[in-house]
Motif scaffolding. Structure first.
Motif, PDB file in Angstrom:
ATOM      1  N   THR A  74     -16.595   6.434   7.263  1.00  0.00           N
ATOM      2  CA  THR A  74     -15.331   5.793   7.642  1.00  0.00           C
ATOM      3  C   THR A  74     -14.728   6.412   8.896  1.00  0.00           C
ATOM      4  O   THR A  74     -14.166   5.684   9.741  1.00  0.00           O
ATOM      5  CB  THR A  74     -14.330   5.906   6.473  1.00  0.00           C
ATOM      6  OG1 THR A  74     -14.919   5.364   5.295  1.00  0.00           O
ATOM      7  CG2 THR A  74     -13.055   5.137   6.785  1.00  0.00           C
ATOM      8  N   LYS A 104      -8.081   0.219   6.330  1.00  0.00           N
ATOM      9  CA  LYS A 104      -6.711   0.631   5.977  1.00  0.00           C
ATOM     10  C   LYS A 104      -6.303   0.113   4.599  1.00  0.00           C
ATOM     11  O   LYS A 104      -5.602   0.787   3.845  1.00  0.00           O
ATOM     12  CB  LYS A 104      -5.727   0.109   7.032  1.00  0.00           C
ATOM     13  CG  LYS A 104      -5.899   0.715   8.416  1.00  0.00           C
ATOM     14  CD  LYS A 104      -5.607   2.204   8.414  1.00  0.00           C
ATOM     15  CE  LYS A 104      -5.720   2.793   9.826  1.00  0.00           C
ATOM     16  NZ  LYS A 104      -5.418   4.236   9.859  1.00  0.00           N
ATOM     17  N   LYS A 106      -8.352  -0.386   2.083  1.00  0.00           N
ATOM     18  CA  LYS A 106      -9.026   0.460   1.097  1.00  0.00           C
ATOM     19  C   LYS A 106      -8.329   1.810   0.954  1.00  0.00           C
ATOM     20  O   LYS A 106      -8.358   2.427  -0.113  1.00  0.00           O
ATOM     21  CB  LYS A 106     -10.485   0.662   1.490  1.00  0.00           C
ATOM     22  CG  LYS A 106     -11.338  -0.573   1.296  1.00  0.00           C
ATOM     23  CD  LYS A 106     -12.788  -0.297   1.636  1.00  0.00           C
ATOM     24  CE  LYS A 106     -13.660  -1.533   1.394  1.00  0.00           C
ATOM     25  NZ  LYS A 106     -15.080  -1.285   1.719  1.00  0.00           N
ATOM     26  N   GLN A 107      -7.725   2.264   2.051  1.00  0.00           N
ATOM     27  CA  GLN A 107      -6.972   3.521   2.018  1.00  0.00           C
ATOM     28  C   GLN A 107      -5.557   3.328   1.458  1.00  0.00           C
ATOM     29  O   GLN A 107      -4.768   4.259   1.444  1.00  0.00           O
ATOM     30  CB  GLN A 107      -6.891   4.105   3.432  1.00  0.00           C
ATOM     31  CG  GLN A 107      -8.237   4.556   3.987  1.00  0.00           C
ATOM     32  CD  GLN A 107      -8.143   4.989   5.447  1.00  0.00           C
ATOM     33  OE1 GLN A 107      -7.154   4.717   6.133  1.00  0.00           O
ATOM     34  NE2 GLN A 107      -9.172   5.688   5.916  1.00  0.00           N
ATOM     35  N   LYS A 109      -3.186   1.716   2.718  1.00  0.00           N
ATOM     36  CA  LYS A 109      -2.182   1.651   3.771  1.00  0.00           C
ATOM     37  C   LYS A 109      -1.958   0.175   4.079  1.00  0.00           C
ATOM     38  O   LYS A 109      -2.382  -0.352   5.111  1.00  0.00           O
ATOM     39  CB  LYS A 109      -2.656   2.417   5.001  1.00  0.00           C
ATOM     40  CG  LYS A 109      -2.869   3.911   4.734  1.00  0.00           C
ATOM     41  CD  LYS A 109      -3.416   4.627   5.975  1.00  0.00           C
ATOM     42  CE  LYS A 109      -3.624   6.115   5.682  1.00  0.00           C
ATOM     43  NZ  LYS A 109      -4.173   6.848   6.863  1.00  0.00           N
TER      44      LYS A 109
END
Length: 293
Positions: A74, A104, A106-107, A109
């Motif tokens: 990533t 983002k 997946k994070q 955010k």
């Protein structure tokens, strides 16, 4: 001189033709490897093109970023996508924003992801993947916002209920405490009254006992004083036989009460006749020559 220059031009021309052929060959091999899922092989070809052959091509760099993404690297993926977010190629810029938005998301955010999907659509309105991701994430965020509002309202209601419950409990505790204090005060007052009544009863008992003791002492004194008189009276007194009653006497004489009444009546009549006869007898005249005695 012209001959030498001509030779150099021919050599240079043939050299450029060879590099172009090699670049095209590496691009083809990288694409085939990527399509076959051999992302590491594809990445090596793209890196060689960029680093060793100094090929400047946003499409090659985008494919290299995609290879990093497929390999779950990533960090390198996001770094390469970031270099393309301002690309002059609208398609490359749109895909770079779209892929950055996916990472983002997946994070978690979500707001950053939504902004990248939006930029992807601005760069290329025909990017249906970016549109789908944008609409889906927007809907999810709206639902999350509603859920958060409901949760906040529920928390607020719970806190209000809890505050009310705490207040009610506190009020009840105060009432219970006041009741306990009142009961304690009433009990103390009752105890004082009982003690007072007990003291009054004790004083009455003591007074009564004192009176009884005084009375007893007085009786004992009277007894002490009466002892000589009783002894003297005892020496003087003689027992007397009790006279029998009239009924007992008549019973001893074997005369009934009716007969006794007749005898008494006859005696009474005889006494009356005797008195009347004495009244009729003449009395002797007094001799004046004799003394009265």
């Amino acid at each position: 001189m012209k001959y030498i220059i001509g030779i150099l031009l021919v050599v240079t021309a043939f050299g450029n033709i060879g590099d172009i052929a090699k670049v095209n060959s590496l691009k083809k091999k990288a694409k085939e490897a990527y399509t076959n899922g051999e992302y590491q092989v594809a990445l090596q070809h793209y890196q060689f093109l960029v680093d060793s052959m100094n090929v400047v091509d946003d499409n090659i760099k985008l494919n290299m970023a995609n290879a990093y993404y497929q390999l779950k690297d990533t960090t390198n993926a996001i770094n390469n996508y970031s270099d393309l977010l301002a690309s002059n190629n609208k398609t490359v810029r749109s895909v770079a924003n779209q892929q950055t938005g996916i990472i983002k998301n997946k994070q978690k955010k979500y707001e950053e992801a939504l902004d990248h999907f939006k930029e992807a659509l601005k760069a290329d309105p025909t990017n249906e993947d970016a549109r789908y991701n944008y609409e889906l994430l927007k809907k999810v965020l709206k639902e999350k916002e509603e859920q958060q509002k409901n949760q906040d309202q529920n928390d607020k209601d719970k806190n209000q209920d809890k505050d009310k419950e705490n207040k009610d409990n506190k009020d009840q505790q105060n009432k219970d405490q006041q009741k306990q204090d009142q009961n304690k005060e009433d009990q103390e007052k009752q105890n004082e009254e009982q003690q007072k009544e007990g003291q009054e009863d004790k004083d009455k008992q003591d007074e009564q006992q004192k009176k009884e003791e005084e009375k007893k002492e007085g009786e004992e004194k009277d007894k002490e004083q009466q002892k000589p008189e009783d002894a003297e009276n005892k020496d003087q007194e003689k027992p007397t036989d009790q006279e029998p009653s009239l009924s007992e006497k008549l019973k001893d004489m074997k005369i009934s009460e009716e007969k006794a009444k007749m005898i008494l009546e006859a005696m009474k009549n005889n006494e009356i006749q005797y008195i009347q006869q004495n009244k009729r007898k003449p009395t002797k005249k007094k001799d004046p020559d004799k003394p009265d005695w």
